[in-house]
Design an enzyme around this catalytic site. Structure first.
Site, PDB file in Angstrom:
ATOM      1  N   HIS A 121      -4.702  -7.925  -3.887  1.00 34.00           N
ATOM      2  CA  HIS A 121      -3.493  -8.630  -4.321  1.00 34.00           C
ATOM      3  C   HIS A 121      -3.916 -10.016  -4.819  1.00 34.00           C
ATOM      4  O   HIS A 121      -4.903 -10.567  -4.348  1.00 34.00           O
ATOM      5  CB  HIS A 121      -2.592  -8.760  -3.081  1.00 34.00           C
ATOM      6  N   ASP A 198      -6.892  -8.789   4.849  1.00 36.09           N
ATOM      7  CA  ASP A 198      -5.516  -8.967   4.394  1.00 36.09           C
ATOM      8  C   ASP A 198      -4.732  -7.768   4.943  1.00 36.09           C
ATOM      9  O   ASP A 198      -4.821  -6.666   4.406  1.00 36.09           O
ATOM     10  CB  ASP A 198      -5.492  -9.006   2.862  1.00 36.09           C
ATOM     11  N   GLN A 201      -0.032  -5.170   4.408  1.00 37.03           N
ATOM     12  CA  GLN A 201       0.609  -3.851   4.308  1.00 37.03           C
ATOM     13  C   GLN A 201       0.302  -2.957   5.510  1.00 37.03           C
ATOM     14  O   GLN A 201       0.669  -1.792   5.528  1.00 37.03           O
ATOM     15  CB  GLN A 201       0.157  -3.141   3.021  1.00 37.03           C
ATOM     16  N   LYS A 224       7.288  -8.185   6.076  1.00 37.66           N
ATOM     17  CA  LYS A 224       6.913  -6.793   5.801  1.00 37.66           C
ATOM     18  C   LYS A 224       6.929  -5.977   7.082  1.00 37.66           C
ATOM     19  O   LYS A 224       6.474  -4.842   7.128  1.00 37.66           O
ATOM     20  CB  LYS A 224       5.529  -6.738   5.150  1.00 37.66           C
ATOM     21  N   CYS A 362       1.398  -7.676  -8.527  1.00 37.70           N
ATOM     22  CA  CYS A 362       0.453  -8.775  -8.203  1.00 37.70           C
ATOM     23  C   CYS A 362      -0.967  -8.248  -8.045  1.00 37.70           C
ATOM     24  O   CYS A 362      -1.738  -8.744  -7.209  1.00 37.70           O
ATOM     25  CB  CYS A 362       0.883  -9.533  -6.948  1.00 37.70           C
TER      26      CYS A 362
HETATM   27  N1  C6P Z   1       2.943  -7.777  -1.613  1.00 41.69           N
HETATM   28  C1  C6P Z   1       4.356  -6.278  -2.858  1.00 41.69           C
HETATM   29  O1  C6P Z   1       5.417  -5.963  -3.414  1.00 41.69           O
HETATM   30  P1  C6P Z   1       3.319 -12.687   1.029  1.00 41.69           P
HETATM   31  O2  C6P Z   1       3.992 -12.812  -0.290  1.00 41.69           O
HETATM   32  O3  C6P Z   1       2.515 -13.923   1.349  1.00 41.69           O
HETATM   33  O4  C6P Z   1       4.206 -12.259   2.129  1.00 41.69           O
HETATM   34  O5  C6P Z   1       2.271 -11.467   0.907  1.00 41.69           O
HETATM   35  C2  C6P Z   1       1.332 -11.461  -0.132  1.00 41.69           C
HETATM   36  C3  C6P Z   1       0.576 -10.173  -0.114  1.00 41.69           C
HETATM   37  C4  C6P Z   1      -0.775 -10.186   0.198  1.00 41.69           C
HETATM   38  N2  C6P Z   1      -1.481  -9.067   0.296  1.00 41.69           N
HETATM   39  C5  C6P Z   1      -0.928  -7.866   0.105  1.00 41.69           C
HETATM   40  C6  C6P Z   1      -1.760  -6.626   0.265  1.00 41.69           C
HETATM   41  C7  C6P Z   1       0.430  -7.776  -0.229  1.00 41.69           C
HETATM   42  O6  C6P Z   1       0.977  -6.574  -0.418  1.00 41.69           O
HETATM   43  C8  C6P Z   1       1.192  -8.954  -0.381  1.00 41.69           C
HETATM   44  C9  C6P Z   1       2.615  -8.901  -0.813  1.00 41.69           C
HETATM   45  C10 C6P Z   1       4.293  -7.561  -2.080  1.00 41.69           C
HETATM   46  O7  C6P Z   1       3.370  -5.559  -2.914  1.00 41.69           O
HETATM   47  C11 C6P Z   1       4.862  -8.701  -2.869  1.00 41.69           C
HETATM   48  S1  C6P Z   1       3.884  -9.100  -4.265  1.00 41.69           S
END
Ligand code: C6P
Length: 403
Positions: A121, A198, A201, A224, A362
């Site tokens: 991401h 990370d 998910q 999430k 992203c």
């Molecule tokens: N993915 C998706 O629709 P934040 O925005 O900080 O809570 O998470 C960022 C992020 C980082 N790593 C991974 C693997 C992610 O999936 C995400 C967030 C969302 O896939 C929003 S772009």
């Protein structure tokens, strides 16, 4: 076995969108919020609003106790050794930025290598680029296979004594691939590199044990996992967090301040400058309690069933191509549809009350790897049903006719 009655815990599921019952298949973007989490936030603002770690009065002390209870709950949830290893942040993005800036500037020098993968991401790419620019470190990228799996052989070869940090997603938000993180961590440690996971998910879908994984850092977001936006966690091994400089300056992170010199608070406060998202942190405890009540094993079982069923049904649609077919997958399904732009498909599904995400998610370098600019993505949670999968399939067929 998760009963369908669990859906009544999520008030958003009871609504109609464009005259249709909502079919919410955008759980990888953010999950819906359980009533218990909404209640915890309401209670804080209705009766318990106070700042934490600052007051001697009842509400402040009560708030501090609850805030710290969440830290304890998170520690137990991920099996960290100490509460000092749990830092509250705004979310995964801030957690990774914190590590990149504080650790990166401490351990990286010109020519050192940071190892990422093609499926990361942007939140796990750009913070490292920023620190690479400052330190002269170089970013290397682990390739992935056509099915969306990390190329382990290439990974081993890329690891070398110049590799100082490896940062990889546990589960890809676009492909759903569950990466062999434990094996990758072991290999990284053999070369003396630190490993950042990370886990954005992962947390609401599979058990995560930081001691078993032996990761050095792990980042995730509450939103999430059925919780509020604007709250997340950075786990870090105590000795590493101890040695890192602070991230931001401000209230709570100091021990003493004079204009000549400031000394810093102990862990975890050293990394928690300013008034935090108190209600959000308190509600994160309810998220974890809720997940544990439903049971991660039950969640994984239900989501696997949904993944299998949806994959099978979607594969029967002509012109539909799955992007991401790893052997170990979470219930995230990205696909393209011949003759239809994902955005148009997403809009037509929305008119039928079906919420999916479309775009690059992203993960632009990943899109480039597959030679596409966007996908449609349906991502499931345990409260979704096979009937909703059927609605998605019917919806795609209808959209296909229109397009
Ligand atoms: N993915 C998706 O629709 P934040 O925005 O900080 O809570 O998470 C960022 C992020 C980082 N790593 C991974 C693997 C992610 O999936 C995400 C967030 C969302 O896939 C929003 S772009």
């Amino acid at each position: 076995m998760i009963p369908d009655s669990v859906r009544s815990d999520f008030p958003a599921l009871g609504q109609q969108v464009h005259g249709h019952p909502l079919v919410y298949l955008d759980n990888a973007a953010t999950t819906l919020k359980s009533q218990s989490v909404i209640d915890a936030i309401n209670l804080h603002y209705q009766k318990e609003s106070a700042n934490v770690h600052r007051g001697v009065h009842f509400l402040s002390e009560q708030g501090t106790v609850k805030y710290e209870e969440t830290r304890h709950t998170v520690q137990k949830f991920i099996n960290a050794l100490s509460e000092r290893e749990i830092i509250f942040t705004k979310g995964t993005t801030e957690s990774i930025n914190l590590v990149a800036q504080c650790l990166g500037q401490q351990v990286l020098k010109e020519g050192d290598e940071i190892l990422l993968s093609t499926m990361e991401h942007h939140s796990n790419i750009v913070p490292w680029q920023l620190v690479a620019e400052k330190t002269g470190a170089v970013i290397k990228v682990v390739p992935i296979t056509d099915s969306g799996e990390i190329e382990l052989e290439a990974y081993s070869q890329l690891l070398n004594e110049k590799t100082k940090i490896v940062s990889i997603s546990y589960i890809s938000n676009t492909l759903g691939s569950i990466n062999p993180i434990k094996e990758m961590i072991e290999l990284a440690h053999e070369k003396g590199a630190l490993f950042v996971v990370d886990a954005a998910q992962a947390m609401a879908h599979i058990p995560v044990d930081v001691v078993d994984l032996d990761c050095d850092f792990l980042a995730f977001s509450a939103h999430k996992m059925f919780g509020p936006t604007g709250v997340g966690v950075l786990y870090g091994k105590e000795s590493l967090l101890e040695s890192m400089p602070p991230y931001q300056g401000g209230g709570a992170m100091i021990e003493t301040v004079t204009f000549e010199k400031t000394t810093y608070n102990q862990l975890p406060e050293k990394f928690e400058a300013g008034t935090p998202h108190i209600a959000g942190v308190i509600a994160l405890k309810d998220c974890i309690d809720y997940i544990q009540k439903v049971g991660l094993e039950n969640i994984a079982e239900k989501e696997d069933q949904l993944l299998d069923y949806a994959t099978q049904r979607l594969n029967m649609i002509s012109g539909l191509k799955l992007i991401g077919t790893a052997k170990k997958k979470s219930a995230v399904i990205s696909f393209t549809l011949e003759g239809a732009h994902p955005h148009d498909l997403g809009t037509l599904l929305d008119q039928q009350g079906i919420a999916i995400r479309t775009g690059h998610h992203c993960t632009q370098p990943l899109m480039k790897r597959f030679g596409i600019t966007a996908t449609a993505r349906a991502s499931f949670s345990f409260y979704n049903t096979k009937e909703e999968v059927d609605k998605l399939v019917d919806g795609i067929r209808k959209a296909q006719e229109l397009l």
